[in-house]
Structure formats: C-alpha cells, structure tokens
Design a protein around this motif. Structure first.
Motif, PDB file in Angstrom:
ATOM      1  N   PHE A  21       4.990 -20.477  16.500  1.00 55.76           N
ATOM      2  CA  PHE A  21       5.346 -19.424  17.452  1.00 55.76           C
ATOM      3  C   PHE A  21       6.085 -18.306  16.728  1.00 55.76           C
ATOM      4  N   ARG A  23       8.714 -15.026  17.128  1.00 54.92           N
ATOM      5  CA  ARG A  23       9.727 -14.484  18.037  1.00 54.92           C
ATOM      6  C   ARG A  23       9.337 -13.063  18.445  1.00 54.92           C
ATOM      7  N   GLN A  24       9.368 -12.813  19.747  1.00 55.38           N
ATOM      8  CA  GLN A  24       8.967 -11.510  20.261  1.00 55.38           C
ATOM      9  C   GLN A  24       9.987 -10.445  19.893  1.00 55.38           C
ATOM     10  N   ASP A 159      11.269  -9.350  26.002  1.00 60.28           N
ATOM     11  CA  ASP A 159      12.368 -10.286  25.801  1.00 60.28           C
ATOM     12  C   ASP A 159      13.619  -9.715  26.431  1.00 60.28           C
ATOM     13  N   TRP A 171       9.310 -16.668  22.590  1.00 55.93           N
ATOM     14  CA  TRP A 171       8.385 -16.993  21.511  1.00 55.93           C
ATOM     15  C   TRP A 171       6.942 -17.008  21.997  1.00 55.93           C
ATOM     16  N   PHE A 186       9.397 -16.624  12.670  1.00 50.14           N
ATOM     17  CA  PHE A 186       8.495 -17.553  13.329  1.00 50.14           C
ATOM     18  C   PHE A 186       9.014 -18.971  13.146  1.00 50.14           C
ATOM     19  N   LYS A 187       8.494 -19.866  13.959  1.00 47.48           N
ATOM     20  CA  LYS A 187       8.967 -21.252  13.881  1.00 47.48           C
ATOM     21  C   LYS A 187       7.797 -22.226  13.964  1.00 47.48           C
TER      22      LYS A 187
END
Length: 208
Positions: A21, A23-24, A159, A171, A186-187
């Motif tokens: 995902f 992050r926005q 967000d 995300w 990102f994750k």
C-alpha cells in the motif's frame, strides 16, 4: 521494476501476502474495485451507475433473503447505510458510491451514497459525528473525506479533513504499476518504507 523507456522506477503488489500500500499524499479519483486501508479496516470501493438493486449483488442478495422472511422497506437493512433520499430501485444514470468494510470493528458494514449537489463531504473517522464511523484508535477523529467532483464526474478521496491530514495516513492498494518518487511512503504488511532517490554525484572540479 525499472521502466527503461520512461526512466522510472515502478512498484506494484505481486498478489502475495498482505499486500503493498502507498500512503496517500494528494486527492485521488476513486476507481471501481479500489482498496483503501485505514487503521485495521480495509474498504473496497465500487462505482455504480444505474439501478443499485439490479447491479449490486450485496444489496440484491440481502433483500431477497430478508424478504423471504418478512416484508420490509427497500431503504434499510441491518448492516446497510444509505442517505434517506437514495432509492435503491431508481433507474437513473447518476454515479453512486459503495463502500464495503473488511477487517476491524466495522467489518461487514456497507455504505451507499449518491451525488450531493451541495458538495458536502463524506467523512470517515472514529468520532460519532463522522458519516462512516470506525471505532479504531489507529484512526484520526477525521481520517479521510470523499467528495463528488462535478468537473470530473468522479468521487475523490482526500486524506484527513479540512486541510488537516490524518495521523497514521490513508493507504491505497497498489494493484497496478505506480510511479515511485522521492518522499513517497509505502508499506508491506507492517513494514514502512521511505523512498529517496539519490542523484549521481557530479564534481565541478577540473581534473588535471
């Protein structure tokens, strides 16, 4: 992966494990089947034009099951939420929004929305004042907001709310190639990655 023609690094989830995902960082137009992650909740987005009852399987199957037991209004069921003026049987071409939650304390809840001529946002967060309340301590009071853009005829996700970003981020699942850039986050599962591109070192000193 590296795109040789464009000179860009691209990232995409491989469909294995818990997903990747990003992050926005800026408002983004929502697409059908997009997946959003906030806290422990995962929200599946569906964009629907036309009659909801005919096109949405969750709605039609639930009503068939309930109607087999008792006569009910076509406006509400136990785990469905929609504006009071949204007629699920209406034949029109307006672009409706469906949000279905998986995981977390609000798992199984489904929300339907129609375009709002006043431009009022749909607020997601953990306080009772939010349109979609998810009782999760990982969420901000106002985690994210969704508005309908008449210019693009699209639903837009941002967000935070009122220009105040969320604490832990909103995300987006990377189910298609996404261009990487310095500063992006990102994750993968619970591991967070910060991206930083390092420019090649060039010396201004003349070599003799």
């Amino acid at each position: 992966m590296y795109d040789v023609e464009e000179g860009d690094y691209l990232i995409k989830d491989l469909g294995v494990g818990y997903g990747v995902f990003v992050r926005q960082e800026a408002p983004i137009i929502l697409k059908d089947n997009m997946l959003i992650n906030v806290g422990e909740a995962y929200i599946v987005v569906n964009i629907i034009a036309g009659c909801l009852m005919q096109q949405d399987q969750d709605l039609s199957s639930t009503f068939k099951m309930v109607l087999a037991q008792t006569a009910i209004s076509s406006r509400a069921t136990s785990n469905f939420t929609s504006p009071s003026d949204l007629d699920v049987n209406a034949e029109d071409d307006s672009i409706k929004l469906k949000l279905k939650i998986f995981g977390g304390p609000s798992a199984g809840e489904i929300y339907y929305y129609r375009t709002d001529p006043t431009g009022r946002p749909i607020v997601i967060g953990r306080t009772p004042e939010c349109d979609i309340r998810i009782n999760d301590k990982l969420l901000s009071k106002s985690q994210a907001s969704i508005t309908f853009s008449t210019d693009d005829s699209s639903w837009v996700l941002s967000d935070g709310c009122n220009n105040k970003p969320s604490t832990n981020g909103t995300w987006l699942y990377l189910n298609e190639n996404f261009k990487m850039h310095s500063g992006m986050i990102f994750k993968a599962n619970q591991t967070i990655f910060n991206v930083d591109f390092i420019e090649p070192h060039t010396s201004s000193e003349q070599v003799i």
